[in-house]
Design a protein around this motif. Structure first.
Motif, short mmCIF file in Angstrom:
data_model
loop_
_atom_site.label_atom_id
_atom_site.label_comp_id
_atom_site.label_asym_id
_atom_site.label_seq_id
_atom_site.Cartn_x
_atom_site.Cartn_y
_atom_site.Cartn_z
N LEU A 136 0.75 -1.19 0.13
CA LEU A 136 0.11 0.11 -0.06
C LEU A 136 0.80 1.17 -0.13
O LEU A 136 0.26 2.31 -0.56
N ILE A 137 2.10 1.15 0.65
CA ILE A 137 2.90 2.46 0.47
C ILE A 137 3.34 2.86 -0.82
O ILE A 137 3.48 3.75 -1.23
N LEU A 138 3.63 1.72 -1.48
CA LEU A 138 3.79 2.15 -3.03
C LEU A 138 2.61 2.70 -3.80
O LEU A 138 3.09 3.60 -4.54
N GLN A 139 1.57 2.32 -3.35
CA GLN A 139 0.30 3.21 -3.94
C GLN A 139 0.26 4.63 -3.60
O GLN A 139 0.04 5.29 -4.38
N LEU A 140 0.93 4.79 -2.29
CA LEU A 140 0.70 6.14 -1.79
C LEU A 140 1.75 7.01 -2.39
O LEU A 140 1.44 8.21 -2.65
N LEU A 141 2.94 6.42 -2.52
CA LEU A 141 4.08 7.39 -2.91
C LEU A 141 4.39 7.26 -4.43
O LEU A 141 5.35 7.79 -4.73
N LEU A 146 -0.19 14.89 -2.30
CA LEU A 146 -0.62 14.59 -0.88
C LEU A 146 -1.78 13.86 -0.99
O LEU A 146 -2.13 12.99 -0.40
N ALA A 147 -2.90 14.01 -1.92
CA ALA A 147 -3.99 13.41 -1.95
C ALA A 147 -4.00 12.52 -3.12
O ALA A 147 -4.01 12.96 -4.23
N VAL A 197 -2.20 -0.11 9.74
CA VAL A 197 -1.92 0.38 8.20
C VAL A 197 -2.18 1.73 8.13
O VAL A 197 -1.51 2.36 7.13
N ILE A 198 -3.46 2.21 8.49
CA ILE A 198 -3.97 3.23 8.39
C ILE A 198 -2.72 4.40 8.90
O ILE A 198 -2.73 5.27 8.24
N LEU A 199 -2.42 4.16 9.93
CA LEU A 199 -1.48 5.15 10.84
C LEU A 199 -0.41 5.10 9.87
O LEU A 199 0.27 6.37 9.65
N TYR A 200 0.27 4.07 9.35
CA TYR A 200 1.49 3.99 8.63
C TYR A 200 1.01 4.94 7.24
O TYR A 200 2.31 5.34 6.86
N LEU A 201 0.09 4.61 6.77
CA LEU A 201 -0.11 5.39 5.41
C LEU A 201 -0.59 6.78 5.56
O LEU A 201 0.07 7.64 4.74
N LEU A 202 -0.86 7.19 6.75
CA LEU A 202 -0.93 8.73 7.00
C LEU A 202 0.28 9.50 7.10
O LEU A 202 0.48 10.41 6.66
N LEU A 203 1.19 8.85 7.82
CA LEU A 203 2.42 9.43 8.48
C LEU A 203 3.29 9.76 7.04
O LEU A 203 3.70 10.90 6.82
N GLY A 205 2.51 9.68 4.12
CA GLY A 205 1.85 10.45 2.94
C GLY A 205 2.13 12.03 3.42
O GLY A 205 2.48 12.87 2.71
N ILE A 206 1.96 12.52 4.65
CA ILE A 206 2.17 13.73 5.12
C ILE A 206 3.53 14.09 4.88
O ILE A 206 3.92 15.21 4.57
N GLU A 207 4.54 13.14 5.19
CA GLU A 207 5.96 13.34 5.05
C GLU A 207 6.23 13.56 3.63
O GLU A 207 7.09 14.56 3.22
N ASN A 208 5.48 12.87 2.75
CA ASN A 208 5.91 12.72 1.38
C ASN A 208 5.41 14.32 0.74
O ASN A 208 6.05 14.95 0.16
N GLY A 209 4.21 14.87 1.36
CA GLY A 209 3.83 16.18 0.88
C GLY A 209 4.77 17.17 1.44
O GLY A 209 5.13 18.29 0.64
N ILE A 210 5.20 17.07 2.67
CA ILE A 210 6.17 18.12 3.20
C ILE A 210 7.53 18.13 2.78
O ILE A 210 8.13 19.11 2.33
N LEU A 211 7.91 16.97 2.15
CA LEU A 211 9.22 16.77 1.69
C LEU A 211 9.28 17.49 0.36
O LEU A 211 10.16 18.23 -0.04
#
Length: 276
Positions: A136-141, A146-147, A197-203, A205-211
């Motif tokens: 799932l992190i591959l789907q997110l990043l 961010l969205a 998993v939800i917590l892992y995806l949220l954190l 995702g926020i870091e990706n947007g901030i980065l």
């Protein structure tokens, strides 16, 4: 998407390596068997192989993207520790809470048969958590947004992701899963799995947007500083005695204004005649 897959894979491998090393020091058994690790890598590699058919952000198509070791190391420093942190959190919950509750005591107070069941529960729990988070992190990043749903994945990528998650989640229920050392997990574990998993995806995702947001802010600032440094260096001149001294008498506009401006001031201007 080769760059994206490479960065995510490197970060994930760094996090998993740190987690396994920590588990080897802290746990009295292996957190996962070699065949289970190979199965996870197989699913992850299949998903990475179909990424070239995925949808791409419009911003990534406007200009060629460069490969840089500096951005890779920064990406790994951000997301690698996050992966290790959640792995260690999973270790703690499995070893101190869930497995003792199902086995009737802590690991060191159990008999040999119960210890084997304890180890199987622990390995299955981390196997499922690693599979869910890695896929799932591959789907997110896969997108810088961010969205991430604003750039939905291609149907092929979604199909492989869903089928892979379903197959590997159901694997402990099958005889093949038992041959691999997996066991059936209780329903309460899946509540924990969904939450982490939800917590892992949220954190991330926020870091990706901030980065990427910080990168877009700092990059113009770095260019402006470099431009000012070059302009300041051009204001130095060689004197008769061989010393290089700055022209303090000149205006600060000498540093920031382009040469065309200074040349247009005419021969009587204090800015005229400067060689940039």
């Amino acid at each position: 998407y080769g760059k994206t897959a490479f960065r995510i894979t490197a970060s994930s491998n760094l996090g998993n390596t740190c987690a396994i090393v920590a588990a080897g020091v802290l746990l009295p058994f292996l957190p996962m068997t070699s065949i289970q690790l190979l199965l996870l890598n197989l699913l992850y590699d299949i998903l990475c192989l179909i990424l070239p058919w995925d949808n791409v952000d419009e911003e990534q198509l406007r200009r060629p993207l460069e490969w840089s070791g500096r951005t890779l190391s920064r990406f790994m420093r951000v997301f690698g520790p996050v992966s290790s942190l959640f792995d260690l959190l999973t270790f703690a919950i499995l070893f101190f809470v869930l497995c003792p509750a199902l086995c009737g005591g802590s690991f060191f107070t159990l008999g040999d048969e119960q210890k084997t069941f304890f180890i199987s529960l622990f390995q299955t729990g981390w196997f499922l958590e690693s599979m869910w988070t890695q896929v799932l992190i591959l789907q997110l990043l896969r997108t810088r947004r961010l969205a991430f749903f604003r750039t939905p994945a291609a149907r092929l990528v979604l199909a492989v992701t869903v089928l892979g998650i379903l197959a590997f989640t159901l694997l402990p229920l099958l005889p093949a899963g038992q041959l691999l050392g997996l066991t059936v997990m209780p329903p309460i574990y899946y509540l924990f799995l969904v939450g982490i998993v939800i917590l892992y995806l949220l954190l991330p995702g926020i870091e990706n947007g901030i980065l990427h947001g910080v990168r877009h802010v700092l990059l113009p600032m770095k260019k402006a500083v470099r431009h000012a440094q070059k302009r300041a260096a051009m204001l130095l001149y060689q004197t008769d005695k061989g010393f290089r001294i700055p022209r303090f008498a000149l205006s600060i506009s000498d540093i920031f204004l382009p040469p065309a401006y200074t040349e247009s001031q005419g021969p009587g201007s204090p800015l005229a005649g400067n060689n940039y």
